[in-house]
Design an enzyme around this catalytic site. Sequence first.
Site, mmCIF file in Angstrom:
data_model
loop_
_atom_site.group_PDB
_atom_site.id
_atom_site.type_symbol
_atom_site.label_atom_id
_atom_site.label_comp_id
_atom_site.label_asym_id
_atom_site.label_seq_id
_atom_site.Cartn_x
_atom_site.Cartn_y
_atom_site.Cartn_z
ATOM 1 N N SER A 192 -73.464 102.603 73.863
ATOM 2 C CA SER A 192 -73.508 102.189 75.262
ATOM 3 C C SER A 192 -74.966 101.838 75.613
ATOM 4 O O SER A 192 -75.577 101.013 74.938
ATOM 5 C CB SER A 192 -72.936 103.293 76.150
ATOM 6 O OG SER A 192 -72.694 102.835 77.447
ATOM 7 N N TRP A 193 -75.554 102.472 76.639
ATOM 8 C CA TRP A 193 -76.980 102.249 76.902
ATOM 9 C C TRP A 193 -77.814 102.596 75.678
ATOM 10 O O TRP A 193 -78.853 101.977 75.415
ATOM 11 C CB TRP A 193 -77.445 103.073 78.110
ATOM 12 C CG TRP A 193 -78.921 103.334 78.119
ATOM 13 C CD1 TRP A 193 -79.547 104.518 77.865
ATOM 14 C CD2 TRP A 193 -79.972 102.375 78.373
ATOM 15 N NE1 TRP A 193 -80.917 104.365 77.936
ATOM 16 C CE2 TRP A 193 -81.202 103.070 78.249
ATOM 17 C CE3 TRP A 193 -79.989 101.018 78.667
ATOM 18 C CZ2 TRP A 193 -82.429 102.447 78.430
ATOM 19 C CZ3 TRP A 193 -81.226 100.387 78.845
ATOM 20 C CH2 TRP A 193 -82.419 101.099 78.728
ATOM 21 N N HIS B 157 -64.153 103.557 75.384
ATOM 22 C CA HIS B 157 -65.611 103.454 75.327
ATOM 23 C C HIS B 157 -66.295 104.659 74.682
ATOM 24 O O HIS B 157 -67.248 104.501 73.928
ATOM 25 C CB HIS B 157 -66.155 103.283 76.752
ATOM 26 C CG HIS B 157 -67.642 103.197 76.836
ATOM 27 N ND1 HIS B 157 -68.350 102.119 76.344
ATOM 28 C CD2 HIS B 157 -68.570 104.064 77.331
ATOM 29 C CE1 HIS B 157 -69.645 102.306 76.554
ATOM 30 N NE2 HIS B 157 -69.808 103.479 77.140
ATOM 31 N N GLY C 25 -75.998 106.149 79.077
ATOM 32 C CA GLY C 25 -76.322 106.251 80.495
ATOM 33 C C GLY C 25 -76.828 104.925 81.032
ATOM 34 O O GLY C 25 -76.036 103.995 81.191
#
Length: 363
Positions: free
Chosen positions: A133-134, A340, A58
Amino acid sequence: MDFSQLQASSKIGDDWVYPQPPCLNFGWLEVDRDPAHRIYWEEYGNPDGEPVMFLHGGPGGACAPVMARFFDPKRYRVILFDQRGCGKSEPNVATAGPSVALAKNSTADLIGDIEKLRDRLEIAGPMHVFGGSWGSTLAMAYAIAHPDHTASLILRGIFLGAAEDLRYLYQGNAATWDKDPYGLTEPGAYMKYPDEWAALLSVLTPDERRDVMTSYKTIFDHVPANAAEKERQQRAALIWSLWEGVISNMIPETADTGKFGEADFALCFAQIEAHYFANALFLPAGHFFDHIDILASIPVHIVHGRFDEVCPLAQASRLVAALTEAGAAPATYVVTNAGHSAMERENALALTAIMDGLPPIAL
């Protein structure tokens, strides 16, 4: 013409190595007051196994039980938790509003929450820290703050959060799009997803497109005075969420957008992301490279999709080069033929293989 034989999805589907394990335990942990924040957590796998702290993406992406399927349930004790403001954690941005749920919501706060959750679950020694990711950003920030608690870093879709990384995802050719929507004036994810890009920009006026992230943040921060303003805010959040959700897959699944197309999730996800992006992720510029010696002291395992348009491969390349220069190349570096999402088949299988091959933590 029959196109039925074309590949319809790049997601893992039924190819998981391990079945969905049952949830062993769950609860809420109060981590702050004024305003109060309670984070929701779940535990899977072997209660006596090697601890794995799972950090979702996120920011604001929340966890789901399927995220426990990367791990051998006989070996690992897997902890999932929803970060502040999202999922089942309280207060939630979608229900309590940003003025409450985004108060005391920063990277330092999340790092502190991980420590509090360790204590609550009586994790005394080092643990595997797994994030994509985050979640990779937060995992590295946590490891820098608490290297003694980090046995290994398992990272997917490296997100360094530099201004250029965010411009690639959210700015692209937006400033000139009104006059030339297909002009390749700047690098960006829009080049491979022109229809989704058009939807993202459709919320904004030509003047607002000069700074897409700031303009969206202004919409999210505005307290709607009437139904039309509220509808614009909700539509903006949904389109922001769908932009990232759709382009996360190498084969976009526009007919099945999952949680990214759900109104409450979108409102939460979009506002938390905009909050962190507007504040440079609450990290000093160059934070990871200024502390690369700490990261280099920890076994780092990286999986990154070659066709990742949310976090282009150059971000992983940058990190790998810095670790190598610091004298500790990643223990594993896998570039997959995927996009991703962690749920892309090649990414999911690579992550599971890494977890299966990790040296055990002495418990």
